[in-house]
Design a protein around this motif. Structure first.
Motif, PDB file in Angstrom:
ATOM      1  N   GLU A 194      46.711  28.577  34.535  1.00 40.97           N
ATOM      2  CA  GLU A 194      47.340  27.902  35.681  1.00 40.97           C
ATOM      3  C   GLU A 194      46.444  27.968  36.914  1.00 40.97           C
ATOM      4  N   VAL A 195      45.819  29.136  37.124  1.00 42.35           N
ATOM      5  CA  VAL A 195      44.918  29.258  38.264  1.00 42.35           C
ATOM      6  C   VAL A 195      43.702  28.347  38.091  1.00 42.35           C
ATOM      7  N   SER A 196      43.218  28.239  36.851  1.00 37.75           N
ATOM      8  CA  SER A 196      42.043  27.386  36.614  1.00 37.75           C
ATOM      9  C   SER A 196      42.332  25.919  36.894  1.00 37.75           C
ATOM     10  N   HIS A 197      43.607  25.513  36.853  1.00 36.58           N
ATOM     11  CA  HIS A 197      43.971  24.132  37.139  1.00 36.58           C
ATOM     12  C   HIS A 197      44.201  23.884  38.625  1.00 36.58           C
ATOM     13  N   ALA A 198      44.165  24.944  39.437  1.00 34.42           N
ATOM     14  CA  ALA A 198      44.367  24.776  40.875  1.00 34.42           C
ATOM     15  C   ALA A 198      43.165  24.055  41.486  1.00 34.42           C
ATOM     16  N   PRO A 199      43.391  23.225  42.511  1.00 32.00           N
ATOM     17  CA  PRO A 199      42.284  22.464  43.137  1.00 32.00           C
ATOM     18  C   PRO A 199      41.431  23.330  44.042  1.00 32.00           C
ATOM     19  N   LEU A 200      40.744  24.328  43.451  1.00 26.33           N
ATOM     20  CA  LEU A 200      39.926  25.232  44.254  1.00 26.33           C
ATOM     21  C   LEU A 200      38.689  24.545  44.809  1.00 26.33           C
ATOM     22  N   CYS A 201      38.253  23.463  44.167  1.00 28.72           N
ATOM     23  CA  CYS A 201      37.037  22.787  44.637  1.00 28.72           C
ATOM     24  C   CYS A 201      37.230  22.191  46.024  1.00 28.72           C
ATOM     25  N   GLY A 203      38.911  23.710  48.282  1.00 29.12           N
ATOM     26  CA  GLY A 203      39.007  24.823  49.223  1.00 29.12           C
ATOM     27  C   GLY A 203      40.386  25.008  49.809  1.00 29.12           C
ATOM     28  N   GLU A 204      41.423  24.479  49.125  1.00 31.09           N
ATOM     29  CA  GLU A 204      42.772  24.607  49.648  1.00 31.09           C
ATOM     30  C   GLU A 204      43.425  25.875  49.104  1.00 31.09           C
ATOM     31  N   VAL A 205      44.007  26.639  49.984  1.00 35.45           N
ATOM     32  CA  VAL A 205      44.736  27.842  49.583  1.00 35.45           C
ATOM     33  C   VAL A 205      46.216  27.474  49.542  1.00 35.45           C
ATOM     34  N   THR A 206      46.761  27.333  48.337  1.00 30.77           N
ATOM     35  CA  THR A 206      48.137  26.876  48.186  1.00 30.77           C
ATOM     36  C   THR A 206      49.024  27.937  47.558  1.00 30.77           C
ATOM     37  N   GLY A 207      48.629  29.196  47.627  1.00 25.53           N
ATOM     38  CA  GLY A 207      49.432  30.255  47.023  1.00 25.53           C
ATOM     39  C   GLY A 207      49.250  30.293  45.521  1.00 25.53           C
ATOM     40  N   LEU A 208      48.149  30.846  45.074  1.00 23.09           N
ATOM     41  CA  LEU A 208      47.845  30.889  43.646  1.00 23.09           C
ATOM     42  C   LEU A 208      48.831  31.789  42.928  1.00 23.09           C
ATOM     43  N   THR A 209      49.111  31.434  41.676  1.00 24.56           N
ATOM     44  CA  THR A 209      50.040  32.205  40.862  1.00 24.56           C
ATOM     45  C   THR A 209      49.461  33.578  40.560  1.00 24.56           C
ATOM     46  N   ARG A 210      50.328  34.589  40.577  1.00 25.91           N
ATOM     47  CA  ARG A 210      49.913  35.951  40.263  1.00 25.91           C
ATOM     48  C   ARG A 210      50.521  36.384  38.928  1.00 25.91           C
ATOM     49  N   VAL A 211      49.867  37.355  38.296  1.00 28.89           N
ATOM     50  CA  VAL A 211      50.410  37.973  37.091  1.00 28.89           C
ATOM     51  C   VAL A 211      51.638  38.784  37.490  1.00 28.89           C
ATOM     52  N   ALA A 228      43.401  43.351  37.118  1.00 30.15           N
ATOM     53  CA  ALA A 228      42.066  42.846  37.489  1.00 30.15           C
ATOM     54  C   ALA A 228      42.125  41.363  37.828  1.00 30.15           C
ATOM     55  N   LEU A 229      42.930  40.586  37.080  1.00 30.59           N
ATOM     56  CA  LEU A 229      43.062  39.152  37.382  1.00 30.59           C
ATOM     57  C   LEU A 229      43.712  38.944  38.740  1.00 30.59           C
ATOM     58  N   ASN A 230      44.731  39.760  39.056  1.00 35.17           N
ATOM     59  CA  ASN A 230      45.366  39.649  40.374  1.00 35.17           C
ATOM     60  C   ASN A 230      44.381  39.963  41.487  1.00 35.17           C
ATOM     61  N   ARG A 231      43.567  41.018  41.281  1.00 35.56           N
ATOM     62  CA  ARG A 231      42.563  41.339  42.294  1.00 35.56           C
ATOM     63  C   ARG A 231      41.563  40.186  42.450  1.00 35.56           C
ATOM     64  N   MET A 232      41.175  39.586  41.336  1.00 32.01           N
ATOM     65  CA  MET A 232      40.240  38.471  41.415  1.00 32.01           C
ATOM     66  C   MET A 232      40.870  37.292  42.157  1.00 32.01           C
ATOM     67  N   ILE A 233      42.162  37.027  41.886  1.00 37.33           N
ATOM     68  CA  ILE A 233      42.851  35.938  42.583  1.00 37.33           C
ATOM     69  C   ILE A 233      42.936  36.242  44.071  1.00 37.33           C
ATOM     70  N   ASP A 234      43.197  37.520  44.412  1.00 33.60           N
ATOM     71  CA  ASP A 234      43.225  37.900  45.834  1.00 33.60           C
ATOM     72  C   ASP A 234      41.868  37.632  46.479  1.00 33.60           C
ATOM     73  N   HIS A 235      40.796  38.002  45.773  1.00 39.52           N
ATOM     74  CA  HIS A 235      39.460  37.762  46.316  1.00 39.52           C
ATOM     75  C   HIS A 235      39.196  36.273  46.475  1.00 39.52           C
ATOM     76  N   SER A 239      38.535  34.549  49.949  1.00 40.94           N
ATOM     77  CA  SER A 239      37.287  33.802  50.148  1.00 40.94           C
ATOM     78  C   SER A 239      37.563  32.374  50.588  1.00 40.94           C
ATOM     79  N   LEU A 240      38.565  31.760  49.961  1.00 42.90           N
ATOM     80  CA  LEU A 240      38.910  30.398  50.366  1.00 42.90           C
ATOM     81  C   LEU A 240      39.437  30.360  51.797  1.00 42.90           C
ATOM     82  N   ALA A 241      40.279  31.366  52.118  1.00 45.35           N
ATOM     83  CA  ALA A 241      40.798  31.409  53.485  1.00 45.35           C
ATOM     84  C   ALA A 241      39.680  31.624  54.495  1.00 45.35           C
ATOM     85  N   GLU A 242      38.737  32.523  54.133  1.00 44.66           N
ATOM     86  CA  GLU A 242      37.618  32.758  55.041  1.00 44.66           C
ATOM     87  C   GLU A 242      36.758  31.500  55.171  1.00 44.66           C
TER      88      GLU A 242
END
Length: 494
Positions: A194-201, A203-211, A228-235, A239-242
């Protein structure tokens, strides 16, 4: 993974069951054969004892008529060369039956050395034989192995059935357990998809799904992967927010730069246009304008343009971080001089000076630039407040800091202007045309903020109708004690 685990566990279980079954069968067979061998040896010794009663009768098998021989026992008399001289079997409630020539032929090659041999006798089945000899008497004795073989065969069948049933049940249980234990990993994988389908390209932060929290238990491997996946999503989100904040800052910086260039161009164009206009009038002849008036206007516009350029150069130097002159500055004396200058420039205002000093107000910095800070604040109060407004300059020193406060009871700063009051070319009138003749280009407070920051200080403003206060805080030098003061620590001057 589920399939591989199930296949691997099934293979391991089959191997374990096979080893256990073979071990059981071989152990049971060895036990039964040992028991049968003992019986065969006992029967051979008994037969040898019976045959020793008539050693001269080489074909005598009358000892088989004795009671106590097991049914199916086979006995034979052997010659010196190992040939079978006579052989018979003991029947159940029947006299002994002699063997046929074919059956006797299957017994050849067994020596009277006490060794145990297995032979298949046609028509009788498989036997366990041993041959013993004593004083020229040789006897061959054997017992059928049907019971042992039947028992071993039955044991193999039972173990095969039990193993098949056990493996089936174990496989089903393992399949259920594996599926249930790998459900958290499946949910983690679904979250990753689900996270991989998010429009990260974009740069929009839309509240990514967490485990889910239940799938992040550090005590399990799936939980560690989920955490570890949650930590990666947080990063990723941080990063996107920054990046968004950086892009927003860059966009605002570009907007400010464009506005700065436009305002600077306009501010410089106005005096240049005036100078060019007066010069054109002078070229057309003195009858169109008085030369003295034209000269005064050209001088005034030149001075105005020079001041604007100097302000811009000062801001550029401060932005580049160029070092300022450094010396010990008495802020009390500096503010007092600035107040006297402001009183002379704006006699229609009520100017006041207050000194609240617990320590000597000595700071390390550029005296000319610090004077410019105070002068700009006082000029700002004078220009943007009506005649009769009270303006109070306060100097406070204590706890390692010196504060200069400029307070007035004028109409105040519009709330929508407060966030940008220290930005360059910020004016109460949003248009570039000045509302009043005394208003500046909007660089005064920007210069105040830049000089304060260059001295390691801080500036703040609070404004509401009837009270506006600018506060400049600078660190004291810290090497002069209160005993060096030459003024009263609490002074109010009007």
């Amino acid at each position: 993974m589920r399939t591989r685990l199930l296949v691997f566990i099934s293979v391991v279980l089959v191997a374990v069951c096979a080893v256990m079954a073979l071990t059981t069968v071989f152990a049971q067979r060895a036990y039964l054969l040992g028991n049968l061998d003992d019986r065969v040896t006992n029967a051979a010794e008994r037969s040898l004892g019976g045959a020793s009663l008539h050693p001269d009768l080489t074909q005598d098998l009358t000892f088989l008529n004795e009671s106590g021989h097991p049914a199916g026992m086979l006995a034979a008399r052997l010659g010196a060369d190992g040939t079978v001289l006579a052989a018979a079997t003991v029947g159940q409630d029947a006299p002994p039956q002699n063997l046929s020539a074919t059956q006797i032929a299957s017994l050849k090659g067994i020596e009277a050395d006490g060794g145990l041999h297995t032979r298949t006798v046609p028509g009788l089945g498989t036997y366990r034989f041993t041959a013993l000899g004593n004083n020229g008497v040789r006897v061959l004795t054997g017992l059928p192995m049907d019971d042992v073989q039947d028992m071993i065969g039955g044991l193999v069948v039972v173990e095969a059935v039990v193993a098949a049933a056990g493996l089936t049940v174990a496989g089903c249980v393992c399949a259920v357990v594996i599926r249930r234990q790998l459900r958290p990993l499946g949910r983690v994988a679904a979250t990753a998809v689900e996270v991989s389908h998010a429009p990260l390209c974009r740069g929009e932060v839309t509240g990514l799904t967490r485990v889910p929290e239940r799938d992040t238990d550090p005590g399990s491997e799936a939980g560690q992967v989920g955490a570890a996946l949650n930590r990666m999503i947080d990063h990723v989100e941080s990063s996107l927010a920054e990046r968004q904040r950086s892009e927003e800052r860059m966009r605002r910086s570009e907007e400010r730069m464009r506005r700065f260039l436009a305002d600077a161009s306009h501010e410089l164009r106005t005096p240049l246009a005036s100078i060019a206009g007066y010069a054109e009038l002078m070229n057309r002849g003195t009858d169109r304008i008085e030369p003295g008036l034209a000269w005064r206007r050209v001088t005034a516009e030149s001075a105005r343009m020079t001041g604007l350029v100097e302000d811009l150069l000062l801001l550029a130097r401060l932005d580049e971080g160029r070092p300022l002159q450094s010396a010990e500055v008495d802020l009390a004396a500096l503010v007092a001089e600035a107040v006297w200058d402001a009183r002379a420039a704006g006699s229609g205002h009520d100017w006041q000076l207050e000194l609240c000093l617990d320590e000597a107000p000595l700071v390390l910095g550029d005296e000319a630039r610090l004077h410019q800070v105070v002068a700009n604040l006082l000029a700002n109060a004078r220009v943007h407040t009506p005649v009769g407004t009270s303006v109070v300059a306060v100097v406070e020193a204590g706890r390692g800091m010196c504060a200069v406060r400029v307070r007035d009871d004028g109409p105040g700063i519009p709330p929508d202007l407060l966030p940008t009051v220290f930005e360059r070319f910020t004016r109460a009138d949003a248009s570039r045309a000045r509302a009043t003749a005394g208003s500046g280009a909007g660089l005064g407070l920007a210069i105040v903020a830049a000089i304060t920051a260059a001295h390691g200080g801080h500036i703040d403003v609070h404004s509401e109708p009837g009270r506006t206060e600018f506060t400049v805080e600078l660190p004291l030098t810290g090497d002069t004690g209160a005993d060096t003061l030459t003024w009263s620590p609490r002074v109010s001057v009007r």
